[in-house]
Every structure is written in structure tokens, then in C-alpha cells.
Write a protein that holds these residues in place. Structure first.
Motif, PDB file in Angstrom:
ATOM      1  N   GLU A 137       0.832  -1.196   0.000  1.00  0.00           N
ATOM      2  CA  GLU A 137       0.000   0.000   0.000  1.00  0.00           C
ATOM      3  C   GLU A 137       0.869   1.249   0.000  1.00  0.00           C
ATOM      4  O   GLU A 137       1.983   1.253   0.518  1.00  0.00           O
ATOM      5  CB  GLU A 137      -0.915   0.025   1.224  1.00  0.00           C
ATOM      6  N   SER A 171       0.329   5.921  -0.571  1.00  0.00           N
ATOM      7  CA  SER A 171      -0.490   7.071  -0.963  1.00  0.00           C
ATOM      8  C   SER A 171       0.427   8.187  -1.417  1.00  0.00           C
ATOM      9  O   SER A 171       1.407   8.508  -0.729  1.00  0.00           O
ATOM     10  CB  SER A 171      -1.356   7.566   0.204  1.00  0.00           C
ATOM     11  N   GLU A 228      -4.648   6.905  -3.572  1.00  0.00           N
ATOM     12  CA  GLU A 228      -4.387   5.663  -2.847  1.00  0.00           C
ATOM     13  C   GLU A 228      -3.932   4.593  -3.832  1.00  0.00           C
ATOM     14  O   GLU A 228      -4.515   4.443  -4.912  1.00  0.00           O
ATOM     15  CB  GLU A 228      -5.638   5.190  -2.126  1.00  0.00           C
ATOM     16  N   THR A 245      -7.885   6.447  -7.381  1.00  0.00           N
ATOM     17  CA  THR A 245      -7.164   5.322  -6.802  1.00  0.00           C
ATOM     18  C   THR A 245      -6.381   4.630  -7.910  1.00  0.00           C
ATOM     19  O   THR A 245      -6.723   4.744  -9.088  1.00  0.00           O
ATOM     20  CB  THR A 245      -8.126   4.310  -6.147  1.00  0.00           C
ATOM     21  N   SER A 270       2.284  11.747  -8.801  1.00  0.00           N
ATOM     22  CA  SER A 270       2.302  12.402  -7.486  1.00  0.00           C
ATOM     23  C   SER A 270       2.252  13.923  -7.609  1.00  0.00           C
ATOM     24  O   SER A 270       1.857  14.611  -6.667  1.00  0.00           O
ATOM     25  CB  SER A 270       3.543  11.983  -6.701  1.00  0.00           C
TER      26      SER A 270
END
Length: 959
Positions: A531, A533, A539, A713, A733
Motif C-alpha cells: 500500500e 499514498s 491511494e 485510486t 504524485s
């Protein structure tokens, strides 16, 4: 049998070409680094010619004394197995007047055998947590199932029983029932579908009477009506012996144990008559044959078909390359000269190869806004052929096809079923299961000279079948006046009575009537994932898997079509479509060429509550592919020319879709549930009126407002670790956000009294039935989830009450089903089927009876046990491929779930009781509070449906 869509190149199942869309292993590409240096000039593409590469599929092959060829492949990466039985018999083995037998037998082989009860095959595989199907084409019939690894012996017992012991269980009642089912399948997929007769009409004109390909695989209704049970039995005895079959097993197996089971169950089966290979029979034409079909269509269609060679002929590969140049994708000449000019909604070329003959087809779906008739499109096709001859074959032309072939191979290796399919097909038609290297080698050997030679030999100036499909009463739109009359089918009555074949007893050393037992299922864990973010709120979930050298990435931007203004529905879909076109630095064709050379794909689409971006590539080509994603995502050109083209194509496709009865049913259902004043009640892609109202400025504004990371996502799966993936996607990003609110909707879910609505589809041979109501929205553990369980025996599987009644018992339909469908804000219960129009009322009555009975009495203890077994044992099949792994991650993100949710669901399944499920069913399955929608011929339906006792209203769907 599966009908082909009017898209892409269609290849035979005989070669590796079937498994297309793949990745060139060593192609390189130089791109303008606009993302780093801000340059705006266009750079040239540098792609070095490469040789195709591929590894063998390890296997063990042997032949039983009765002639059955067995191929075993061990793959322990997932606890599952795939079993495929391929018989070298298809419609080409049939006789004149007895068409459709092979496909008919595909159905009969699921109707039980001497030791397996009627419908038991489906039941056993479903309860074991597996899936199964069968397909038929002109040259072979195959049956296949994927099950948890511990179920292998049971599957082999099932397949052996129908190979060696089918006929004692074939009854007149089963014969009659499946005959009606096949008729319904033909009606649903051929007769009641726009362009459904396209291939049948072409075959009648291309091949001489009596040629094995002069009739379609599904056959003629009059032939099915003509024959009897003994005809069918004789056909089985002739072609379905072990010596005309290949048994292929792949997956988590022990070779020695699998071999012992194969020998146990298949060795005693008696050998059938020797199967003689049919002679190759490419078609020949002495003049161009023009034929016209008036159909229930809006867009005229032109199809030009040239006869060529046969599968595995030395010229097949070069003809495939020629088809790619002429009509595959945005780089093709047909796209440039027809689609890009707004003259066609769709245009492509295909080289369809079958065992005995091949066909080279050029097809165009006209845009009637800009095309006066099909004669003009026919002229453009011939001009495009001339252009090709003058242009010649370019380096990229060869490399695109080679990349495509190799990508197909790699993607086939992602699943055990894919590898088994390759081996089964190769063994059946080439006598060797592992032909990967030779298949790749013949495409690698194609030269520019080969392509030009086959063009001149088979296409240039050669006669063809030219089929014009035009709207009813508009024969003047055809490419030319019809000059060929399709041969009449004057079938002589059968003189000799065909007797039932003698059944010779097979001698076993064990009791074949005993169903094998299975060891306990292995515990299945969900895939490990990482995972992360990004600072802008995206996400990310990812899975590293190195089984194949591939990488996929998907972005989901929540909001999607729900963000459309009510008077400009379709804006999100139009915006996504335009993002597949030109960028500031590259034309749409240049981007398409770059992606094709890499063997990669990038697509933008809108549907439901998301705009989705999908990227697939070979892992070693991920860098240039992700650079292209950055270009397409952040620098769409949004030119007026692209906008006008996409808008025109969208309107044309929409007009045609309104001739599809399933589309009409979907539009009508949503209209009745949500109204045309809500975005939910209107189609995702909009209406004719709303699309016409959208401007390019609207698209630019939608992009600026909503193509943002705020509700985005990302999922990444492939041969990349977390650090590599984050480095590749780091450009996301810095994607700037812009706040927007996700819309919510007020929905009146009450239906005090259900009505019956009709959408008129004049002269329809079938009726599409939808019975529906509002239902709970999605949840993973509560009412919606439990209703899904409750529906399983009612209409959620092949052996459901609804399907067994309407399809297997009554023969009204090819398939009937029901489901609870839940989203974040909406939920529906839908029961549906396409039924023979003369049985519309009876079908509705049976639907109502089944739902009411289930509502009153609920499921039985036996049905509860069945669903618990089916659900608890199916996990082994859920996470095999990268696509399945990505789907799991998408569900986690989009629905706000955690990785423990599958285990939590399993706990609910194991502990829930029938009383709980029946109480929920009783709450939601009140048919008095359900609407009934029928798409069919209103002129005949209104009076016939009055005895149902409901208010009847004829409605128009949003256009």
C-alpha cells in the motif's frame, strides 16, 4: 458457440494467433521527454526489427490403446486444474440437410450420461467451486472446466462418462428440449440481432453448395426440425470416440497420479471409427458476387470477402500481416480513409482461417450522416488497396503484427486455461501440443516481399463476395445491384430410416457409477499486496507477481458519468473517448503506432461511477509505455477535428445500438426505476439529443474540473516491486488536484403496484423480459451480500430454479437468470431472459411462479448445502491471473474493504442458516412490487399479455 463482435482481427483457434495482444520483447522507442524538459517538438520513433521469442510449454504426452491422445502439463503456481477435451469434429463434418449437429451435441453432452444424472455435470462442477463450458466451431468441439486441484479425479470421471457412456442416457425428451434451446440460441444470437446473418449469408455466397463451410456452425432451424434422435446418436458414434479426441490437463497436478486416473477412467472406452482428415477446400470465385440483405439496422454495412488459403498454409502469416496493414487499429489504411474521415463508424480487415479454408474480409460500418450509400465505401476500399500497393510494406507494419502475436502468447501463459487451450488446439490440428516456437518462427520469417506477393496473388483484382446490409426498404443503398442468387436449400427427404446405433458394453474393473470423492480443499489466502499514498491523495495498492513478464496499471477516477449535466449526459464518456485520440505532441495514429510497436495498450473509458484508465505492457517496456500514459493523461490535444469525429461516430453507434433489444431493455428499466429527470435514469453514453448539445468547450471544462486526483485510486500488478512501480508512476504524485464533490441522488424506491411495460421492437422473433424492482445497495456482509446468497438457487447459477424451468424444462429460452445488483447508491433485483416471442406470456408466468414459490417457501436444506459448498470451494480460482489479482485490489479500494473481507464472508456463509436467507428473500421477492418490461413486437404482445392481469403501457426509451 460465441458470436464475434464487429471489431478487430479474427483469427482461427488453430494457431497461436488466437491469443493475440502481446508484447514485443526487445522493441525500443525514443520519445520526446516533454515531461522533463517541456519540449513540444515531435520526435521520431526508433524501433529496431526484432525476432519473436518464446519458450516451450513443458508437457508429457502419450496415447492410450484406444487412440485417445493425452497431454499433461504441471503448473503448481495456483491450486487449480483445467481439463479440456477437444473432439476433432465441428460443423464441417456434418452432411447437407443435417447442419447444426456438432453444436447440438455440445448441448447434449451436458444432459447427463449413463452414470451422471440430467444436469448433474453442471451441478457437480458448480458445487466443487469450479466453472465449465463448451464451444463449437467449424472444425472442433471442446469441453473444458477449471476446478480446485483436489477435484481433478471427479472431473476426469465426468468427462470419461460422457465420452464412453452418453448414448444410454440420451432420450427423446432431452433431444426435444435441447432442440428448442438451440433454436432459442439461434434466435437470440443470429435472427434477432442486427447483422446477425452477416456470416451466414457470406458463407452461402462464398462456398459452393455442399462445401463444409457453406452453412453456419449453429445450423438451420429447418435442419434441426428435420432430424430425429437416431440421427443424432449416429453422429455421436461416428465422431466422438477417444481416437478422435485430445484430453489435455494442466495445473497443480502430480503427473503420475493424473496418468493413473486417466488410464482408469478412459482406457476401457472403446475406440470409435477411424476419423479421416478432410481435404483442404479453399473457395474459388469466377466473378465478384454482390448480395444484399435488408435487416433491422440503422447503419448500412459493407463486407468484402476474398477466398485465400487454409490454416497453417505457408501464406497465412503474410496474409495476416496484410490484414493488419489494411484494417487493424488506428495505423491502418481503412481507419485513415474511412473512420478518420468520418465516413465509417468502424472499419477493419481480418484474415479468418479455418482448417479447410480461409477468408480475407474488409468490413465497414457506414456513418449515414456523411455517406450516401455503400457504393462509395466500396470505392474507398478499392482506393485503399491501390494506396497500399503504391505505399508498399513498411518496417513498422511487420513489427506490429510480430509484437501482437508474441503478446498473445505471453498473455495466454497467464492462466492454466490459456496454456491448455494452446496445447489442445495445437495437438488437434498439428499433431503436436507445443508449436509455440514454430508458430512464432513463421511470423518472424514474413518479409515485405511476402506481403506484397500475397496481396497480388489473392486480393488484387480478384473476385470477392460483396455483402451489403441495409435498412429495410432501402436496397438502393447497396454497393451494387445483386447479381448472385443464394442457392435454395432443396433438401431431399431422407429415404433410409436411420436406426439407433448398437451400443457395445464397455468392460470395467471398477464400479463407474460411484462418484469419486475429493480430498479437503486447500486453505486459500488472498494475495499479498503493498500500500502507498501519493501526497495528492491517490491511494495505491500493488501486487508483485513474476509468473509472466507483464505489468498492468489502472486508475479509477470516481464521479464519472454521474458528474454529467442532466442536459448533456454522455459528456464524461465523450471526454474519455477523446483522451484516446491525439495529444499535444502526437497524433492519434502516432500514439497508436508507438503502443503497437511496444505491444502495449492504454485506454480511457467512462462507465458507472468511474472514469477508468487501463495500461497493459511488458514489464521491460513499462518505461516508454508510462511515458505515453503521462502524455495522454496530461496533454490531450482536444482538437476540433478529433471532437467532430468522435461525436459523429458516437451518434452513429448510438443510433445502431437502439436496434439492439438488450440495449432497449436496459434503457427502459433504468428509465422506469429512476426517471429521465435523474442522471441515473439515462444511459452512461448519453442520448442522441444530449450528445448533439455537447461542445468541445464542454469537454475541455469537464477535463479541467474532473480529470483530477482528488477521488482517484491506483492499482498496479505485475513483474515490478513496490519501489519500481512508485518510481515509474511518480509523475502522478505531482498531478494537481481540484476539489469537486461526488454527487448524491434522491431515489424513490417505492413501487406500490407493479405494471407491465412494453418497448416496441417490431417483427421481433424474440422478446426480452426484465422483471425488476429497487433493492439494497452494496454491502460486503449484510443485506445485499446475504441476498446474493439467497438468490443463488433461485437464479444465480446454471442449475437455478429459473434456468432449469425456462431453459431445460420448457425450452422457452437459451438462458434465464436473476440477480441482486448493488452499487454505492443504487440497488436492483433483476430477473431476465430472451424468450421465443410466442412464449412471452408463458415465460413471464413461469418467472412469477418461481419467484413467488421461492418467496413463500424459501430454499431447501439441500440448496443451502449446495451454495455453501460452491461458495466455499471457489476461492482457488479467484486470484490466478494478474487481471484477477487487480480486480481484487480494485474492489478493496472502490468499496472500502479490507483484505480480511473474503474470510469474513466465508465465515458468514458457513454459519448462516436457511431461515435467515429465506426471511430476506421473503422481504424482497414480492412480485406484486416488481415491474415487468418486455421488449418485443407490441402489435402481437399487447393482447397476448392481458391475461397477466397487469396494467399495460407502451413506452419509448430515451434516444
Amino acid at each position: 458457440m460465441e458470436m464475434k463482435k464487429l471489431t478487430g482481427i479474427v483469427h482461427s483457434s488453430l494457431t497461436l494467433s488466437t491469443y493475440k495482444k502481446a508484447f514485443a520483447l526487445t522493441t525500443t522507442l525514443t520519445l520526446c521527454l516533454v515531461f522533463v524538459n517541456g519540449c513540444t517538438q515531435q520526435n521520431s520513433i526508433v524501433a529496431a526489427p526484432v525476432a519473436l521469442q518464446g519458450e516451450s510449454i513443458k508437457h508429457y504426452k502419450y496415447v492410450l490403446e484406444n487412440g485417445l491422445t493425452v497431454v499433461l502439463h504441471e503448473d503448481n503456481s495456483d491450486p487449480l486444474v483445467n481439463v479440456n477435451v477437444t473432439y476433432h469434429v465441428g460443423s464441417a463434418r456434418e452432411q447437407i440437410g443435417r447442419s447444426g449437429f456438432a453444436h447440438f451435441f455440445e448441448h447434449m453432452m451436458f444432459q447427463g450420461s449413463q452414470n451422471v444424472d440430467d444436469e448433474e455435470h453442471f451441478k457437480i462442477i458448480t458445487e466443487a467451486g469450479g466453472n465449465l463450458n463448451g464451444t463449437t466451431n467449424s472444425d472442433r468441439t471442446n469441453y473444458f472446466q477449471t476446478v480446485p486441484a483436489n477435484q481433478l479425479e471427479k472431473v476426469l470421471w465426468l468427462e470419461a462418462d460422457r465420452m464412453g457412456f452418453l448414448l444410454p442416457a440420451v432420450t427423446q425428451k432431452k433431444f426435444e428440449n435441447q432442440r428448442e434451446t438451440v433454436k432459442n440460441e439461434r434466435a437470440q444470437r443470429v435472427d434477432n440481432q442486427p447483422y446477425g446473418l452477416r456470416n451466414e449469408r457470406t458463407a452461402q455466397a462464398l462456398y459452393p453448395t455442399g462445401h463444409p463451410y457453406s452453412w453456419s456452425t449453429i445450423g438451420y432451424v429447418e435442419d434441426l426440425d428435420r432430424v430425429g434422435l437416431n440421427d443424432l446418436k449416429a453422429f455421436f458414434k461416428r465422431w466422438y470416440g477417444p481416437n478422435n479426441a485430445v484430453l489435455t490437463i494442466g495445473g497443480d497436478i502430480d503427473i503420475a497420479q493424473a496418468k493413473a486416473w486417466v488410464d482408469r477412467y478412459f482406457s476401457p472406452i472403446l475406440r470409435g471409427p477411424d476419423a479421416i482428415d478432410a481435404a483442404k477446400q479453399p473457395a474459388t470465385l469466377d466473378y465478384t458476387r454482390y448480395i444484399t440483405l435488408q435487416d433491422n439496422v440503422h447503419l448500412p454495412l459493407l463486407q468484402v470477402t476474398y477466398p485465400t488459403v487454409y490454416a497453417n498454409h505457408q501464406d497465412e502469416a503474410a496474409l495476416d500481416v496484410l490484414a493488419s496493414i489494411l484494417g487493424e487499429g488506428k495505423t491502418s489504411l481503412l481507419h485513415k480513409n474511412m473512420v478518420k474521415e468520418g465516413l465509417a463508424v468502424q472499419a477493419f480487415a481480418a484474415h479468418l482461417c479455418q482448417e479447410l479454408a480461409c477468408e480475407f474480409t474488409l468490413l465497414s460500418l457506414a456513418n449515414p450522416q456523411n455517406v450516401r450509400d455503400l457504393k462509395s465505401l466500396n470505392e474507398i476500399i478499392h482506393d485503399s488497396l491501390t494506396e497500399f500497393e503504391e505505399r508498399g510494406v513498411q518496417d513498422d507494419d511487420l513489427q506490429r503484427v510480430k509484437s501482437d502475436i508474441e503478446t498473445g502468447y505471453i498473455y495466454a501463459l497467464q492462466s492454466v486455461e490459456g496454456k491448455v487451450n494452446i496445447m489442445a488446439s495445437s495437438q488437434t490440428f498439428k499433431g503436436e501440443p507445443d508449436t509455440v516456437k514454430s508458430e512464432l518462427a513463421r511470423y518472424n520469417a514474413v518479409t515485405k516481399q511476402d506481403v506484397m506477393r500475397v496481396y497480388k496473388q489473392y486480393i488484387k483484382g480478384k473476385p470477392a463476395v460483396v455483402l451489403s446490409i441495409v435498412p429495410q426498404g432501402q436496397a438502393q443503398l447497396a454497393a451494387s445491384e445483386q447479381n448472385f442468387v443464394l442457392p435454395k436449400r432443396n433438401i431431399e427427404p431422407t429415404q433410409a430410416v436411420i436406426l439407433a446405433p448398437e451400443i457395445v458394453a464397455t468392460v470395467d474393473t471398477f464400479d463407474r457409477s460411484i462418484t469419486p470423492t475429493a480430498d479437503a480443499n486447500r486453505a486459500i489466502s488472498v494475495p499479498d499486496f503493498w500500500e502507498y499514498s501519493f501526497p495528492n491523495g491517490i491511494e495505491i495498492l500493488g501486487i508483485e507477481t513474476s509468473e509472466t513478464p507483464t505489468f498492468s496499471l489502472s486508475l479509477s477516477l470516481e464521479g464519472g458519468v454521474l458528474l454529467d449535466p442532466i442536459d448533456k449526459t454522455g459528456l464524461a464518456s465523450l471526454t474519455a473517448a477523446l483522451m484516446n485520440e491525439s495529444t499535444l505532441n502526437y497524433s492519434a495514429e502516432e500514439v497508436a503506432n508507438q503502443l503497437s510497436l511496444l505491444g502495449s495498450s492504454i485506454s480511457f473509458s467512462a462507465g458507472g461511477r468511474y472514469i477508468n484508465v487501463y495500461v497493459d505492457t511488458l514489464s521491460k517496456n513499462a518505461v516508454p509505455t508510462l511515458d505515453l500514459l503521462r502524455e495522454k493523461l496530461f496533454r490531450p490535444a482536444f482538437t476540433q477535428a478529433d471532437f467532430d469525429l468522435i461525436k459523429s461516430r458516437t451518434l452513429g453507434a448510438m443510433q445502431q445500438s437502439l436496434r439492439n433489444p438488450s440495449v432497449l431493455a436496459s434503457r427502459g428499466r433504468n428509465l422506469l426505476l429512476y426517471s429521465n429527470e435523474s442522471r441515473l435514469g439515462l444511459p452512461d453514453d448519453g442520448t442522441m439529443l444530449s450528445i448533439q448539445a455537447i461542445t468541445l468547450d464542454d469537454v475541455k471544462q469537464f477535463y479541467d474540473d474532473y480529470i483530477r486526483p482528488n477521488h482517484a485510486t491506483m492499482v498496479a500488478v505485475g513483474d515490478m516491486n513496490k519501489a519500481q512501480t512508485l518510481q515509474l508512476s511518480a509523475f502522478l504524485s505531482s498531478w494537481e488536484g481540484k476539489n469537486y464533490e461526488l454527487p448524491s441522488f434522491t431515489i424513490d424506491t417505492t413501487i406500490s403496484k407493479g405494471k407491465l411495460y412494453i418497448v416496441d421492437n417490431p417483427s421481433s422473433v424474440q422478446s426480452v423480459i426484465n422483471i425488476f424492482r429497487h433493492a439494497p445497495v452494496f454491502d460486503a456482509f449484510e443485506e445485499h451480500f446475504k441476498l446474493t446468497l439467497a438468490n443463488f438457487p433461485l437464479g444465480g447459477m446454471f442449475n437455478s430454479r429459473i434456468n432449469l424451468n425456462l431453459r431445460e424444462d420448457k425450452g422457452f429460452t437459451y438462458g434465464a437468470r436473476s440477480a441482486f445488483v448493488g452499487g454505492k447508491q443504487t440497488g436492483q433485483f433483476i430477473a431476465s431472459a430472451d424468450v421465443s416471442s410466442q412464449f412471452t406470456r408463458q415465460s413471464i408466468e413461469e418467472f412469477i411462479t418461481e419467484i413467488d414459490t421461492f418467496n413463500a417457501s424459501g430454499m431447501t436444506a439441500q440448496e443451502l448445502g449446495f451454495l455453501k459448498n460452491a461458495y466455499s470451494q471457489s476461492d482457488a480460482l479467484k486470484y490466478e491471473t494478474p487481471r484477477q489479482k487487480a480486480g481484487f485490489l480494485v474492489r478493496l479500494l472502490s468499496l472500502g474493504l479490507n483484505k480480511e473481507y473474503p474470510a469474513q464472508q466465508q465465515a458468514i456463509i458457513q454459519n448462516i442458516n436457511a431461515e435467515q436467507l429465506n426471511a430476506l428473500a421473503n422481504k424482497w421477492l414480492d412480485t406484486d412490487k416488481m415491474h415487468i418490461l418486455v421488449v418485443g413486437d407490441a402489435a402481437t404482445l399487447v393482447e397476448s399479455l392481458r391475461p397477466l392481469g397487469r396494467d399495460i403501457e407502451i413506452i419509448d426509451v430515451p434516444e
